[in-house]
Design a protein around this motif. Structure first.
Motif, PDB file in Angstrom:
ATOM      1  N   LYS A  11       0.657  -1.193   0.120  1.00 43.79           N
ATOM      2  CA  LYS A  11       0.100  -0.190   0.001  1.00 43.79           C
ATOM      3  C   LYS A  11       0.847   1.420   0.085  1.00 43.79           C
ATOM      4  O   LYS A  11       0.611   2.196  -0.817  1.00 43.79           O
ATOM      5  CB  LYS A  11      -0.907  -0.131   1.379  1.00 43.79           C
ATOM      6  CG  LYS A  11      -2.065   1.083   1.222  1.00 43.79           C
ATOM      7  CD  LYS A  11      -2.952   1.121   2.402  1.00 43.79           C
ATOM      8  CE  LYS A  11      -4.130   1.999   2.716  1.00 43.79           C
ATOM      9  NZ  LYS A  11      -4.742   1.722   3.694  1.00 43.79           N
ATOM     10  N   HIS A  12       1.846   1.505   0.969  1.00 42.12           N
ATOM     11  CA  HIS A  12       2.511   2.661   0.950  1.00 42.12           C
ATOM     12  C   HIS A  12       3.988   2.542   0.391  1.00 42.12           C
ATOM     13  O   HIS A  12       4.671   1.412   0.461  1.00 42.12           O
ATOM     14  CB  HIS A  12       2.724   2.844   2.656  1.00 42.12           C
ATOM     15  CG  HIS A  12       1.472   3.259   3.246  1.00 42.12           C
ATOM     16  ND1 HIS A  12       0.649   4.217   3.022  1.00 42.12           N
ATOM     17  CD2 HIS A  12       0.733   2.399   4.139  1.00 42.12           C
ATOM     18  CE1 HIS A  12      -0.436   4.240   3.732  1.00 42.12           C
ATOM     19  NE2 HIS A  12      -0.300   2.879   4.512  1.00 42.12           N
ATOM     20  N   LYS A  13       4.292   3.497  -0.196  1.00 41.26           N
ATOM     21  CA  LYS A  13       5.555   3.588  -0.883  1.00 41.26           C
ATOM     22  C   LYS A  13       6.833   3.418   0.180  1.00 41.26           C
ATOM     23  O   LYS A  13       7.566   2.447  -0.378  1.00 41.26           O
ATOM     24  CB  LYS A  13       6.016   5.071  -1.459  1.00 41.26           C
ATOM     25  CG  LYS A  13       7.106   5.270  -2.275  1.00 41.26           C
ATOM     26  CD  LYS A  13       7.172   6.578  -3.050  1.00 41.26           C
ATOM     27  CE  LYS A  13       8.441   6.601  -3.876  1.00 41.26           C
ATOM     28  NZ  LYS A  13       8.403   8.012  -4.587  1.00 41.26           N
ATOM     29  N   TRP A  15       7.039   1.122   2.389  1.00 41.72           N
ATOM     30  CA  TRP A  15       6.958  -0.131   2.665  1.00 41.72           C
ATOM     31  C   TRP A  15       7.507  -1.072   1.741  1.00 41.72           C
ATOM     32  O   TRP A  15       8.010  -2.311   1.967  1.00 41.72           O
ATOM     33  CB  TRP A  15       5.413  -0.619   2.991  1.00 41.72           C
ATOM     34  CG  TRP A  15       4.904   0.088   4.373  1.00 41.72           C
ATOM     35  CD1 TRP A  15       5.455   0.582   5.071  1.00 41.72           C
ATOM     36  CD2 TRP A  15       3.500  -0.162   4.983  1.00 41.72           C
ATOM     37  NE1 TRP A  15       4.765   0.928   6.274  1.00 41.72           N
ATOM     38  CE2 TRP A  15       3.387   0.399   5.936  1.00 41.72           C
ATOM     39  CE3 TRP A  15       2.463  -0.764   4.004  1.00 41.72           C
ATOM     40  CZ2 TRP A  15       2.259   0.364   6.546  1.00 41.72           C
ATOM     41  CZ3 TRP A  15       1.343  -0.669   4.842  1.00 41.72           C
ATOM     42  CH2 TRP A  15       1.196  -0.119   5.973  1.00 41.72           C
TER      43      TRP A  15
END
Length: 131
Positions: A11-13, A15
């Motif tokens: 989901k998150h850059k 991560w």
């Protein structure tokens, strides 16, 4: 039929690198995870939803089997399972979903997450990505 693998979305850059560095992915979805299955990782890029790499499942660990640090992290995000990978590789360039067989479906974003894939679908995606 038992799936050959799954799509999992990061989901998150911030991560993305964490997943590839740690070779572990934490999730709240329940699937029939099995050693040897292929995980194709998706993430939103400047070209839209794209496949960015893949990994091979080694083991999975349920919440009770996680370290205290992992449990705290999982509690923060609602994750239940750790998937530990024996091999991971980033694609040299992202493969946009809209350039794959999935373009014909309405699956985008969170609707890609957890999608089961058969062996021929995995081979096709890896071939398109140049792997």
């Amino acid at each position: 039929m038992f799936p050959a693998g799954y799509i999992l979305r990061i989901k998150h850059k911030e991560w993305v690198q964490q997943v590839f560095d740690s070779m572990s992915y934490y999730t709240s979805i329940y699937r029939k995870w099995a050693t040897g299955q292929i995980i194709i990782f998706a993430h939103k890029t400047d070209r839209g939803d794209s496949f960015i790499g893949f990994g091979i499942i080694g083991t999975t660990r349920e919440f009770a089997d996680l370290s205290e640090e992992e449990k705290r992290l999982c509690e923060q995000h609602g994750w239940k399972t750790a998937i530990d990978l024996t091999f991971m590789k980033k694609f040299s360039k992202p493969l946009p979903v809209k350039e794959t067989f999935l373009a014909e479906t309405l699956r985008r974003g969170k609707f890609l997450h957890g999608l089961a894939l058969d062996d021929s679908q995995i081979r096709e995606l890896l071939s398109q990505a140049g792997e």
